[in-house]
Design an enzyme around this catalytic site. Structure first.
Site, PDB file in Angstrom:
ATOM      1  N   HIS A 193       9.139  -8.548 -13.763  1.00 16.33           N
ATOM      2  CA  HIS A 193      10.610  -7.244 -13.491  1.00 16.33           C
ATOM      3  C   HIS A 193      11.418  -6.517 -14.246  1.00 16.33           C
ATOM      4  CE1 HIS A 193       9.445  -9.994 -10.434  1.00 16.33           C
ATOM      5  NE2 HIS A 193       9.733  -8.940  -9.495  1.00 16.33           N
ATOM      6  N   ARG A 336      12.353  -4.566   1.870  1.00 13.94           N
ATOM      7  CA  ARG A 336      12.113  -6.060   1.337  1.00 13.94           C
ATOM      8  C   ARG A 336      13.309  -7.019   1.664  1.00 13.94           C
ATOM      9  NH1 ARG A 336       8.799  -7.130  -3.350  1.00 13.94           N
ATOM     10  NH2 ARG A 336      10.789  -7.795  -4.794  1.00 13.94           N
ATOM     11  N   GLU A 436       0.666 -11.502  -0.901  1.00 14.53           N
ATOM     12  CA  GLU A 436       0.112 -11.445  -2.862  1.00 14.53           C
ATOM     13  C   GLU A 436       0.580 -12.476  -3.507  1.00 14.53           C
ATOM     14  OE1 GLU A 436       4.567 -10.124  -3.892  1.00 14.53           O
ATOM     15  OE2 GLU A 436       5.743 -11.261  -2.558  1.00 14.53           O
ATOM     16  N   ASP A 460       2.360  -9.883  -8.104  1.00 13.07           N
ATOM     17  CA  ASP A 460       2.045 -11.170  -7.995  1.00 13.07           C
ATOM     18  C   ASP A 460       0.427 -11.520  -7.534  1.00 13.07           C
ATOM     19  OD1 ASP A 460       4.817 -12.479  -8.458  1.00 13.07           O
ATOM     20  OD2 ASP A 460       5.631 -11.103  -6.982  1.00 13.07           O
ATOM     21  N   CYS A 507       2.017  -1.897  -2.608  1.00 14.02           N
ATOM     22  CA  CYS A 507       2.932  -0.860  -3.897  1.00 14.02           C
ATOM     23  C   CYS A 507       3.962  -2.216  -5.147  1.00 14.02           C
ATOM     24  CB  CYS A 507       4.343  -1.642  -2.717  1.00 14.02           C
ATOM     25  SG  CYS A 507       4.749  -3.283  -2.770  1.00 14.02           S
TER      26      CYS A 507
HETATM   27  C1  PEP Z   1       4.208  -6.847  -6.485  1.00  9.60           C
HETATM   28  O1  PEP Z   1       4.358  -8.477  -6.109  1.00  9.60           O
HETATM   29  O2  PEP Z   1       3.072  -7.056  -5.923  1.00  9.60           O
HETATM   30  C2  PEP Z   1       5.190  -6.776  -5.970  1.00  9.60           C
HETATM   31  C3  PEP Z   1       5.930  -5.453  -5.171  1.00  9.60           C
HETATM   32  O3  PEP Z   1       6.908  -7.097  -5.550  1.00  9.60           O
HETATM   33  P1  PEP Z   1       7.202  -7.976  -7.146  1.00  9.60           P
HETATM   34  O4  PEP Z   1       7.183  -6.790  -8.125  1.00  9.60           O
HETATM   35  O5  PEP Z   1       8.519  -7.118  -6.242  1.00  9.60           O
HETATM   36  O6  PEP Z   1       7.578  -9.561  -7.283  1.00  9.60           O
HETATM   37 MG    MG Z   2       5.797  -9.439  -5.624  1.00 15.94          MG
END
Ligand code: PEP
Ligand code: MG
Length: 578
Positions: A193, A336, A436, A460, A507
C-alpha cells in the site's frame, strides 16, 4: 563517488534531488553520548515528552466520541497507566543518568527489557500486552523527536527525496500534504500500500533497495528512476545531464497525452470503456477531475482512519463521503468499506488483533464483522452520502457465503437505523464485492446471485493465489501478475460476470498498467479503475485497440502454460497495430 542501487520500480517518472533521511515512527533511533553537563537537560527533555503524551491521552479521553468502542477508552486508560509505571519512566531516567545517553536510546533499551519480560509470561493475553508497551513508547518517541520524518519546511519541494528504511502507508499518505520529489525505501513490495500511495501521488519511487538508508547521507545528490527501479547516488555530471534529458522527454510525453483528456475511451470497433479512478482521500478528487475520469471506481476509505487518534465518527465520515459524491457531480462513486489490517493499521487498533500473519488474519470485512459498531457507523455514513448522488458500496476480502449474508444483514440494519432517525438514503444502493481471494473467484455463484457488481482486486488476488506477501521485497520476484493461474482467475471472473449480467471491474494495479490494458480488454473487461495519473496512458491503449480481435488472441494466450511463451505472446499482442 557515484554508485547505483537496484530495487523495485514503483511508479513511472524520474526525480532528481537531495536526500532527506527519515526514520518512520518505528523504534529506529539514534544513539549518542552526552557530556556530563547536558544530562540534566536530557532528563528534563524526557520528562517533558512523557508529560506531553499524558496531555495527549487526557485530551483523547475527554474528546472520545460517546459512540466509540469501550475498548478504545480502556486502551487510553491502559496507556496512561503504563506511562506512569516506574519500570518504564524511572528506569529510563536511570539509564540516561548512568550511561549518559540520549533519551530515545535509553527508552528503547528499557522497552526491550520489558518486552523480553512479557515474552516469558505464559498467559497469552498478558503476553500480548507487550504491544501496548511498544505503542506507548512509540508515542513518547514521537514526542521526543517531534513528528518524525517531517522534513523542515524550507527543505520541502520537488527537489527533496525522502530516504527511509521502511514507510507505512500511513507515513506515505502524509506526503500528500508535504511536497516532495520522490522517495526510496529498503523494504516493501511493488504493490504494497505504500507503493500504491506513491503511484497515486504520481511521484517517482523505488522500494526494496535493502541498504539505501545506511549507504546514503543527508543531502546526497540522488536520481530516482521510478520506471527502472534504480537509484543513483552522487551522479557525475554526464549521468546527471542524461537523466535531466530523460526527465524532460518524459514530461513532454505526458503533456502530449493530456490532449486525450476530452476524448471518449472507445475502442476501434466502437466499444465504450469506463476508465474510473482510485482515490485514498477526498482531496484526491481534484486529480480525478483533471483527467476526466468516468467516476470513482475505488475509494479506499481506510486512509481516513490512519494518522489520527481514534476513529472518525459518523458525521465526519458522512461529510467526507458526501463531499466526494457532490464533487463528482453525478458520476458514479464506489465507496469501499474499511479495509484495515495487514499493512494498514490505524493507531489504537491492537496489533495482536491482526494476528501473527496479518495478511491472512482479521483484515477488511473480517475485522468489520467482528466490530459491528464501527462497521454500522461507516455503513450509515455511506448510506447517507448515497442521498446526494450515485454511490455504490463495495466490500473487500469476501470469501464465504455467510460473510456476504452477514454484510447484507448489517446494511439492512444500518438502513433501519436511518429510517428510524428519518435520515434520507438511497434504498436501492447497489452493493458489490471485491474478488481478491482465489476462493471467491473459483466459487462465484453466490457472489453473482447476491451482489449487484464485482470488482477484481488484482493486488490481493495475486498475493493470495501465489502465496506471496505483497509487502515483502524478499519474495517480490515471485509476485507475478502474468502467472497463468492469476490470468485464468481474472478471465473466469470477467466472463462469468458477463454471462450472469453482473458488471465486473478491475481496480487493482493491473488496471492502471498499460502493458496489461489489451490483455484485460481481450478478456472482455469494460470497467477499469486506477490512479488518476495512469488514465491517459491506459486511454491511449484503449483508443488503438480492436476489442473483437483481442478477444480471439487473448483466448489463445490464456491456454498457454509456459510463462516464457505467454510473455512473448503478450509482447506481440501489445506491439500489434490494433
Ligand atoms: C487489490 O487488492 O487489488 C485492491 C484494489 O485493494 P487494495 O490494494 O487496497 O488491497
Ligand atoms: Mg485488496
Amino acid at each position: 563517488m557515484t554508485f547505483a542501487l537496484h530495487g523495485l520500480a514503483v511508479s513511472h517518472g524520474i526525480a532528481i534531488g537531495r536526500a532527506h533521511l527519515i526514520s518512520h515512527a518505528t523504534l529506529e533511533v539514534e544513539h549518542y553520548l552526552l557530556p556530563e553537563r547536558h544530562v540534566g537537560e536530557e532528563l528534563a527533555r524526557f520528562d517533558q515528552a512523557v508529560a506531553g503524551v499524558r496531555t495527549e491521552l487526557d485530551a483523547l479521553m475527554a474528546h472520545a466520541d460517546p459512540g466509540a468502542p469501550a475498548e478504545l477508552t480502556a486502551f487510553i486508560d491502559l496507556y496512561r497507566m503504563l506511562l506512569t509505571d516506574p519500570l518504564l519512566t524511572e528506569a529510563t531516567r536511570a539509564l540516561i543518568r548512568q550511561q549518559r545517553c540520549n533519551a530515545e536510546w535509553a527508552l528503547v533499551q528499557q522497552m526491550e527489557q520489558i518486552v523480553a519480560q512479557f515474552e516469558q509470561i505464559e498467559d497469552e493475553y498478558l503476553r500480548e500486552r507487550k504491544a501496548d508497551v511498544v505503542q506507548v513508547v512509540e508515542r513518547v518517541l514521537k514526542m521526543l523527536m517531534g513528528r518524525p520524518g517531517h522534513p523542515p519546511a524550507h527543505a520541502q519541494g520537488e527537489h527533496l527525496i525522502v530516504v527511509a528504511h521502511d514507510l507505512s502507508p500511513a507515513d506515505a499518505i502524509q506526503f500528500k500534504q508535504w511536497k516532495i520529489g520522490g522517495f526510496v525505501t529498503d523494504l516493501g513490495g511493488a504493490t504494497s500500500h505504500t507503493a500504491i500511495v506513491a503511484r497515486s501521488l504520481a511521484i517517482p519511487a523505488v522500494v526494496g533497495l535493502h541498504h539505501a538508508r545506511h549507504l546514503i547521507y543527508e543531502d546526497d545528490m540522488l536520481i530516482v528512476d521510478g520506471a527502472r527501479g534504480v537509484l543513483i547516488v552522487d551522479p557525475d555530471a554526464d549521468v546527471l545531464e542524461e537523466y535531466r534529458r530523460r526527465k524532460r522527454a518524459l514530461e513532454a510525453a505526458r503533456a502530449k497525452l493530456k490532449r486525450l483528456k476530452k476524448a471518449p475511451a472507445v475502442t476501434l470497433d466502437g466499444v465504450d470503456i469506463a476508465l474510473a479512478a482510485n482515490i485514498e482521500l477526498p482531496g484526491d478528487v481534484a486529480q480525478v477531475q483533471a483527467v476526466n475520469a468516468s467516476g470513482i471506481g475505488l475509494f479506499r476509505t481506510e486512509f481516513l482512519f490512519l494518522n489520527r487518534d481514534g476513529m472518525p465518527g459518523e458525521e465526519e465520515q458522512y461529510a467526507a463521503y458526501r463531499g466526494v459524491v457532490e464533487a463528482m457531480a453525478g458520476n458514479i462513486v464506489v465507496i469501499r468499506t474499511l479495509d484495515i489490517g495487514a499493512d494498514k493499521s490505524p493507531r489504537g487498533v491492537d496489533i495482536a488483533r491482526t494476528g501473527p500473519n496479518p495478511a491472512l488474519g482479521q483484515r477488511a470485512i473480517r475485522y468489520c464483522l467482528a466490530e459491528p459498531r464501527l462497521f454500522l457507523t461507516q455503513l450509515r455514513a455511506i448510506l447517507r452520502a448515497s442521498a446526494h448522488g450515485p454511490v455504490r458500496l463495495l466490500v473487500p476480502m469476501l470469501a464465504h457465503a455467510h460473510e456476504i449474508a452477514q454484510t447484507l444483514a448489517m446494511i439492512e440494519q444500518a438502513k433501519a437505523q436511518l429510517r428510524e432517525r428519518g435520515q434520507p438514503f438511497n434504498a436501492a444502493l447497489e452493493i458489490g464485492g471485491m474478488i481478491e481471494i482465489p476462493a471467491a473467484a473459483l466459487a462465484l455463484g453466490v457472489f453473482l446471485e447476491k451482489l449487484d457488481f464485482l470488482s477484481i482486486g488484482t493486488n490481493d488476488l495475486i498475493q493470495y493465489t501465489l502465496a506471496i506477501d505483497r509487502a515483502d521485497e524478499t519474495v517480490a520476484h515471485l509476485y507475478d501478475p502474468l502467472h497463468p493461474a492469476v490470468l485464468r482467475l481474472i478471465a473466469h471472473t470477467i466472463q462469468a460476470g458477463a454471462r450472469a449480467g453482473v458488471p465486473v471491474a478491475v481496480c487493482g494495479e493491473m488496471a492502471g498498467d498499460p502493458q496489461f490494458t489489451r490483455l484485460l480488454l481481450g478478456m472482455g473487461l469494460r470497467i477499469f479503475s486506477m490512479h488518476p495519473a495512469q488514465i491517459p496512458e491506459v486511454k491511449r491503449e484503449v483508443l488503438r485497440s480492436n476489442r473483437a480481435g483481442l478477444r480471439r488472441k487473448v483466448a489463445r494466450l490464456l491456454a498457454l502454460d509456459d510463462p516464457v511463451a505467454l510473455r512473448r505472446r503478450l509482447a506481440r499482442l501489445n506491439a500489434a497495430a490494433d
